[in-house]
Design an enzyme around this catalytic site. Structure first.
Site, short mmCIF file in Angstrom:
data_model
loop_
_atom_site.label_atom_id
_atom_site.label_comp_id
_atom_site.label_asym_id
_atom_site.label_seq_id
_atom_site.Cartn_x
_atom_site.Cartn_y
_atom_site.Cartn_z
N ALA A 32 -5.35 -1.86 8.52
CA ALA A 32 -4.61 -1.16 9.58
C ALA A 32 -4.90 0.34 9.43
CB ALA A 32 -3.12 -1.47 9.55
N LEU A 33 -6.17 0.65 9.44
CA LEU A 33 -6.63 1.99 9.04
C LEU A 33 -6.22 3.08 10.03
CD1 LEU A 33 -10.22 1.07 7.78
CD2 LEU A 33 -8.09 1.18 6.48
N HIS A 37 -6.37 7.04 5.79
CA HIS A 37 -7.43 6.29 5.10
C HIS A 37 -8.80 6.94 5.34
CE1 HIS A 37 -4.42 2.95 6.04
NE2 HIS A 37 -4.50 2.90 4.73
N LYS A 150 0.45 10.41 -0.74
CA LYS A 150 1.60 9.83 -0.05
C LYS A 150 2.29 8.83 -0.98
CE LYS A 150 2.76 6.98 3.85
NZ LYS A 150 2.53 5.67 3.22
N ARG A 188 2.56 1.22 8.46
CA ARG A 188 3.87 0.69 8.88
C ARG A 188 4.43 1.41 10.10
NH1 ARG A 188 4.20 0.16 3.14
NH2 ARG A 188 4.61 -1.98 2.52
P1 AMP Z 1 -2.58 1.48 1.97
O1 AMP Z 1 -3.55 0.88 2.92
O2 AMP Z 1 -1.28 1.87 2.59
O3 AMP Z 1 -2.43 0.70 0.69
O4 AMP Z 1 -3.22 2.86 1.52
C1 AMP Z 1 -4.51 2.95 0.98
C2 AMP Z 1 -4.72 4.32 0.42
O5 AMP Z 1 -4.58 5.28 1.46
C3 AMP Z 1 -3.68 4.70 -0.67
O6 AMP Z 1 -4.32 5.43 -1.67
C4 AMP Z 1 -2.70 5.54 0.10
O7 AMP Z 1 -2.01 6.47 -0.71
C5 AMP Z 1 -3.63 6.26 1.07
N1 AMP Z 1 -2.88 6.74 2.23
C6 AMP Z 1 -2.13 6.01 3.08
N2 AMP Z 1 -1.55 6.80 4.01
C7 AMP Z 1 -1.95 8.07 3.71
C8 AMP Z 1 -1.69 9.35 4.29
N3 AMP Z 1 -0.90 9.49 5.34
N4 AMP Z 1 -2.26 10.42 3.72
C9 AMP Z 1 -3.06 10.29 2.62
N5 AMP Z 1 -3.35 9.12 2.04
C10 AMP Z 1 -2.80 8.02 2.57
#
Ligand code: AMP
Length: 281
Positions: A32-33, A37, A150, A188
């Site tokens: 859900a990029l 990401h 984050k 989310r």
């Molecule tokens: P997730 O897909 O939520 O597990 O996130 C994957 C990576 O992207 C993790 O290292 C998160 O901390 C990073 N990430 C998610 N949202 C953000 C954001 N708004 N800013 C910076 N990094 C993010």
């Protein structure tokens, strides 16, 4: 971009690339990029010869089955975004590939950083995160791996994992990427209703106000300020606002402007759990 689903194929490919002296950057995600990401990916592309993104919604890190079930899945859009950025490989394994024996976390000990905030409120969460990141690093033994601030506590957990296991991968922290109204980008956010989405930026605005007034406030006053501000909207319920040492995550009893200090917040908007943080000193 090449699409790889098999653990051993991924591992072999990274070994071949490394043998050819290519530097490998790795960005683990749950899909859900969004721009957050993609910012990690852009940093990887500028630092390394080859960039690999993984998409895997890891069942063992969800302590709430509803959260796992409702986690957004947008694979076709994700592929298009990755192609456009110039990602070299997408690793997209199945649960069976990542957990060939049993879908279960290993037990880890991260000391105090594992026991506060997300560690305390989401039992088993960091065991799940560490188990999957360890397994992903086995598939992709990269030179550098990129993680967002984050999930600040997660970032410290992963740094500790790399130290404990003496892995060679360097962990690169990336600043929080926000929507233009200040809301921290998150997969989310797509689950917020229109009304909730309009109110959600108050989380960041409250953190900014807290950072501004922190020099003249005591800890308890600051916590009360944040709680009142957040809960002035009936759409929001404050799960926690913690003030902690930026390096050890030790909860602080008083504010000291000479000590690196962060404010960490989790707000629930109905069933959507939003996380954010800010540097106070
Ligand atoms: P997730 O897909 O939520 O597990 O996130 C994957 C990576 O992207 C993790 O290292 C998160 O901390 C990073 N990430 C998610 N949202 C953000 C954001 N708004 N800013 C910076 N990094 C993010």
């Amino acid at each position: 971009m090449k699409f790889i689903t098999k653990f051993y194929e991924m591992r072999q490919l990274v070994e071949e690339l490394s043998a050819k002296r290519k530097t490998i950057g790795f960005v683990p995600t749950m899909g859900a990029l969004h721009e957050g990401h993609l910012t990690l990916l852009r940093k990887s592309i500028s630092d390394n010869g080859i960039s690999i993104v993984s998409i895997f919604v890891n069942p063992t890190q969800f302590n709430n089955p509803q959260d796992l079930e409702k986690y957004p899945k947008t694979l076709n859009d994700d592929i298009q975004l990755l192609e456009k950025e110039g990602c070299d490989y997408l690793f997209y394994p199945t649960v069976e590939e990542m957990y060939p024996q049993e879908v279960k976390s290993d037990k880890w000990d991260f000391g105090p950083i594992g026991n506060v905030m997300e560690g305390k409120n989401r039992p088993g969460h960091f065991d799940g995160v560490a188990t999957i990141v360890n397994r992903l690093f086995e598939a992709v033994p990269a030179n550098k791996a990129y993680f967002g601030k984050k999930d600040y506590q997660q970032l410290l957990i992963i740094k500790s994992l790399v130290n404990q296991l003496e892995l060679k991968t360097e962990i690169i922290p990336v600043d929080i990427v926000r929507e233009s109204d200040g809301l921290a980008m998150s997969s989310r956010n797509a689950r917020l209703t229109e009304t909730q989405r309009k109110i959600a930026p108050n989380i960041y605005h409250t953190l900014c106000e807290a950072a501004k007034i922190a020099p003249s406030f005591g800890i308890e006053e600051l916590k009360a300020f944040v709680k009142n501000k957040i809960e002035s909207s009936k759409e929001m319920s404050l799960e926690y606002f913690e003030i902690a040492d930026a390096n050890t995550l030790e909860p602080l009893n008083f504010l000291d402007k000479n000590k690196p200090t962060m404010g960490f917040i989790v707000v629930n908007m109905n069933t959507v759990r939003l996380i954010d943080n800010i540097q106070l000193f």
